[in-house]
Design a protein around this motif. Structure first.
Motif, PDB file in Angstrom:
ATOM      1  N   MET A  35       0.846  -1.189   0.000  1.00 41.34           N
ATOM      2  CA  MET A  35       0.000   0.000   0.000  1.00 41.34           C
ATOM      3  C   MET A  35       0.883   1.241   0.000  1.00 41.34           C
ATOM      4  O   MET A  35       1.840   1.322   0.773  1.00 41.34           O
ATOM      5  N   ARG A  36       0.537   2.177  -0.862  1.00 43.42           N
ATOM      6  CA  ARG A  36       1.248   3.458  -0.916  1.00 43.42           C
ATOM      7  C   ARG A  36       0.473   4.490  -0.093  1.00 43.42           C
ATOM      8  O   ARG A  36      -0.723   4.306   0.160  1.00 43.42           O
ATOM      9  N   PRO A  37       1.137   5.562   0.329  1.00 41.27           N
ATOM     10  CA  PRO A  37       0.458   6.576   1.131  1.00 41.27           C
ATOM     11  C   PRO A  37      -0.824   7.066   0.457  1.00 41.27           C
ATOM     12  O   PRO A  37      -0.854   7.312  -0.749  1.00 41.27           O
ATOM     13  N   GLY A  38      -1.889   7.141   1.252  1.00 42.58           N
ATOM     14  CA  GLY A  38      -3.179   7.589   0.749  1.00 42.58           C
ATOM     15  C   GLY A  38      -4.062   6.476   0.230  1.00 42.58           C
ATOM     16  O   GLY A  38      -5.213   6.720  -0.140  1.00 42.58           O
ATOM     17  N   ALA A  39      -3.570   5.246   0.216  1.00 38.04           N
ATOM     18  CA  ALA A  39      -4.401   4.118  -0.227  1.00 38.04           C
ATOM     19  C   ALA A  39      -5.587   3.955   0.711  1.00 38.04           C
ATOM     20  O   ALA A  39      -5.479   4.180   1.919  1.00 38.04           O
ATOM     21  N   VAL A  40      -6.725   3.574   0.137  1.00 39.36           N
ATOM     22  CA  VAL A  40      -7.949   3.349   0.906  1.00 39.36           C
ATOM     23  C   VAL A  40      -8.585   2.056   0.418  1.00 39.36           C
ATOM     24  O   VAL A  40      -8.679   1.812  -0.778  1.00 39.36           O
ATOM     25  N   VAL A  41      -8.993   1.227   1.358  1.00 40.04           N
ATOM     26  CA  VAL A  41      -9.835   0.066   1.052  1.00 40.04           C
ATOM     27  C   VAL A  41     -11.209   0.429   1.584  1.00 40.04           C
ATOM     28  O   VAL A  41     -11.417   0.476   2.804  1.00 40.04           O
ATOM     29  N   PRO A  42     -12.169   0.744   0.688  1.00 43.34           N
ATOM     30  CA  PRO A  42     -13.490   1.192   1.121  1.00 43.34           C
ATOM     31  C   PRO A  42     -14.241   0.128   1.927  1.00 43.34           C
ATOM     32  O   PRO A  42     -13.921  -1.072   1.861  1.00 43.34           O
ATOM     33  N   MET A  59      -1.696   1.216   9.565  1.00 46.31           N
ATOM     34  CA  MET A  59      -3.014   1.134   8.935  1.00 46.31           C
ATOM     35  C   MET A  59      -4.059   1.567   9.957  1.00 46.31           C
ATOM     36  O   MET A  59      -3.995   1.184  11.123  1.00 46.31           O
ATOM     37  N   ARG A  60      -5.012   2.345   9.516  1.00 49.81           N
ATOM     38  CA  ARG A  60      -6.194   2.685  10.327  1.00 49.81           C
ATOM     39  C   ARG A  60      -7.292   1.783   9.830  1.00 49.81           C
ATOM     40  O   ARG A  60      -7.675   1.838   8.653  1.00 49.81           O
ATOM     41  N   LEU A  61      -7.797   0.898  10.690  1.00 50.02           N
ATOM     42  CA  LEU A  61      -8.727  -0.162  10.304  1.00 50.02           C
ATOM     43  C   LEU A  61     -10.005  -0.060  11.118  1.00 50.02           C
ATOM     44  O   LEU A  61      -9.963   0.091  12.343  1.00 50.02           O
ATOM     45  N   ARG A  62     -11.143  -0.150  10.421  1.00 48.50           N
ATOM     46  CA  ARG A  62     -12.432  -0.258  11.105  1.00 48.50           C
ATOM     47  C   ARG A  62     -12.973  -1.649  10.849  1.00 48.50           C
ATOM     48  O   ARG A  62     -13.075  -2.094   9.714  1.00 48.50           O
ATOM     49  N   VAL A  63     -13.316  -2.342  11.937  1.00 47.57           N
ATOM     50  CA  VAL A  63     -13.968  -3.651  11.871  1.00 47.57           C
ATOM     51  C   VAL A  63     -15.260  -3.523  12.658  1.00 47.57           C
ATOM     52  O   VAL A  63     -15.234  -3.301  13.873  1.00 47.57           O
ATOM     53  N   GLY A  64     -16.388  -3.609  11.943  1.00 47.20           N
ATOM     54  CA  GLY A  64     -17.667  -3.355  12.596  1.00 47.20           C
ATOM     55  C   GLY A  64     -17.700  -1.922  13.097  1.00 47.20           C
ATOM     56  O   GLY A  64     -17.475  -0.990  12.327  1.00 47.20           O
ATOM     57  N   ASP A  65     -17.928  -1.718  14.402  1.00 45.78           N
ATOM     58  CA  ASP A  65     -17.984  -0.378  14.994  1.00 45.78           C
ATOM     59  C   ASP A  65     -16.670   0.027  15.663  1.00 45.78           C
ATOM     60  O   ASP A  65     -16.592   1.090  16.283  1.00 45.78           O
ATOM     61  N   ARG A  66     -15.651  -0.808  15.549  1.00 44.23           N
ATOM     62  CA  ARG A  66     -14.403  -0.557  16.274  1.00 44.23           C
ATOM     63  C   ARG A  66     -13.298  -0.081  15.330  1.00 44.23           C
ATOM     64  O   ARG A  66     -13.052  -0.690  14.294  1.00 44.23           O
ATOM     65  N   TRP A  67     -12.616   0.996  15.705  1.00 45.42           N
ATOM     66  CA  TRP A  67     -11.468   1.510  14.958  1.00 45.42           C
ATOM     67  C   TRP A  67     -10.185   1.070  15.645  1.00 45.42           C
ATOM     68  O   TRP A  67     -10.081   1.110  16.873  1.00 45.42           O
ATOM     69  N   ALA A  86     -10.204   0.265   5.515  1.00 52.97           N
ATOM     70  CA  ALA A  86      -8.867   0.621   5.986  1.00 52.97           C
ATOM     71  C   ALA A  86      -8.323   1.814   5.216  1.00 52.97           C
ATOM     72  O   ALA A  86      -8.675   2.035   4.058  1.00 52.97           O
ATOM     73  N   ALA A  87      -7.444   2.560   5.888  1.00 53.56           N
ATOM     74  CA  ALA A  87      -6.735   3.676   5.267  1.00 53.56           C
ATOM     75  C   ALA A  87      -5.261   3.548   5.637  1.00 53.56           C
ATOM     76  O   ALA A  87      -4.913   3.082   6.731  1.00 53.56           O
ATOM     77  N   PHE A  88      -4.404   3.981   4.723  1.00 51.43           N
ATOM     78  CA  PHE A  88      -2.967   3.799   4.862  1.00 51.43           C
ATOM     79  C   PHE A  88      -2.264   5.154   4.718  1.00 51.43           C
ATOM     80  O   PHE A  88      -2.142   5.673   3.612  1.00 51.43           O
ATOM     81  N   PRO A  89      -1.793   5.736   5.827  1.00 48.69           N
ATOM     82  CA  PRO A  89      -1.170   7.057   5.775  1.00 48.69           C
ATOM     83  C   PRO A  89       0.254   7.045   5.217  1.00 48.69           C
ATOM     84  O   PRO A  89       0.774   8.088   4.827  1.00 48.69           O
ATOM     85  N   ALA A  90       0.882   5.881   5.183  1.00 47.71           N
ATOM     86  CA  ALA A  90       2.271   5.766   4.724  1.00 47.71           C
ATOM     87  C   ALA A  90       2.430   4.428   4.009  1.00 47.71           C
ATOM     88  O   ALA A  90       1.506   3.605   3.993  1.00 47.71           O
ATOM     89  N   ASP A  91       3.605   4.208   3.420  1.00 50.95           N
ATOM     90  CA  ASP A  91       3.871   2.908   2.803  1.00 50.95           C
ATOM     91  C   ASP A  91       3.611   1.806   3.818  1.00 50.95           C
ATOM     92  O   ASP A  91       3.942   1.946   5.000  1.00 50.95           O
ATOM     93  N   CYS A  92       3.008   0.725   3.358  1.00 49.09           N
ATOM     94  CA  CYS A  92       2.595  -0.342   4.261  1.00 49.09           C
ATOM     95  C   CYS A  92       2.614  -1.673   3.533  1.00 49.09           C
ATOM     96  O   CYS A  92       2.314  -1.739   2.333  1.00 49.09           O
ATOM     97  N   GLU A  93       2.954  -2.720   4.261  1.00 49.27           N
ATOM     98  CA  GLU A  93       2.857  -4.070   3.729  1.00 49.27           C
ATOM     99  C   GLU A  93       2.020  -4.899   4.702  1.00 49.27           C
ATOM    100  O   GLU A  93       2.273  -4.900   5.902  1.00 49.27           O
ATOM    101  N   VAL A  94       1.011  -5.555   4.144  1.00 45.98           N
ATOM    102  CA  VAL A  94       0.084  -6.362   4.940  1.00 45.98           C
ATOM    103  C   VAL A  94      -0.044  -7.735   4.296  1.00 45.98           C
ATOM    104  O   VAL A  94      -0.140  -7.851   3.079  1.00 45.98           O
ATOM    105  N   MET A  95      -0.054  -8.776   5.122  1.00 47.91           N
ATOM    106  CA  MET A  95      -0.324 -10.128   4.652  1.00 47.91           C
ATOM    107  C   MET A  95      -1.698 -10.519   5.149  1.00 47.91           C
ATOM    108  O   MET A  95      -1.958 -10.511   6.353  1.00 47.91           O
ATOM    109  N   ASP A  96      -2.607 -10.816   4.218  1.00 47.70           N
ATOM    110  CA  ASP A  96      -3.940 -11.285   4.575  1.00 47.70           C
ATOM    111  C   ASP A  96      -4.052 -12.769   4.288  1.00 47.70           C
ATOM    112  O   ASP A  96      -3.561 -13.255   3.264  1.00 47.70           O
ATOM    113  N   VAL A  97      -4.725 -13.456   5.196  1.00 49.82           N
ATOM    114  CA  VAL A  97      -5.069 -14.864   5.009  1.00 49.82           C
ATOM    115  C   VAL A  97      -6.588 -14.918   4.922  1.00 49.82           C
ATOM    116  O   VAL A  97      -7.277 -14.371   5.787  1.00 49.82           O
ATOM    117  N   PHE A  98      -7.112 -15.541   3.876  1.00 50.04           N
ATOM    118  CA  PHE A  98      -8.550 -15.693   3.696  1.00 50.04           C
ATOM    119  C   PHE A  98      -8.903 -17.176   3.661  1.00 50.04           C
ATOM    120  O   PHE A  98      -8.199 -17.966   3.034  1.00 50.04           O
TER     121      PHE A  98
END
Length: 116
Positions: A35-42, A59-67, A86-98
């Motif tokens: 993720m580059r700065p300013g990236a948003v996952v709606p 990363m700033r993450l909202r899950v349900g009603d919790r930030w 989620a919102a990403f204020p700076a460069d970020c690397e995240v590993m998701d498992v689904f």
């Protein structure tokens, strides 16, 4: 059995601020996000359980009603069908498992990401 090195997994550019690499098994999927700065996952939801592992950045993450303010080393479990964003204020690397694998990602039809 599969054995891969991340360097050999093709990078897919999702939009100008988000790229990913994916490795999929029968019942689980790993997605390594850049993720580059300013990236948003709606805000969105899906029936798949998701485990997000912060590798670097923040990363700033909202899950349900919790930030949550997440940083490297944090792990968040997101139950299926719970809205999150989620919102990403700076460069970020995240590993998701689904689990199970995300059919929409494999088909490249998760249109909410093309706006991020």
């Amino acid at each position: 059995m599969q054995s891969v090195n991340w360097d050999g997994v093709p990078v897919e550019r999702v939009n100008d601020r988000i790229s990913r690499r994916m490795v999929t098994g029968d019942k689980v999927m790993l997605v390594r996000w850049q993720m580059r700065p300013g990236a948003v996952v709606p805000a969105h939801r899906h029936p798949h359980e998701q485990v997000a592992c912060m590798l670097s950045g923040s990363m700033r993450l909202r899950v349900g009603d919790r930030w949550l303010d997440c940083k490297a080393g944090d792990v968040v479990v997101i139950p299926g069908n719970v809205e999150h964003e989620a919102a990403f204020p700076a460069d970020c690397e995240v590993m998701d498992v689904f689990s199970p694998p995300r059919e929409d990602m494999l088909a490249k039809t998760e249109s909410y990401l093309t706006r991020g």
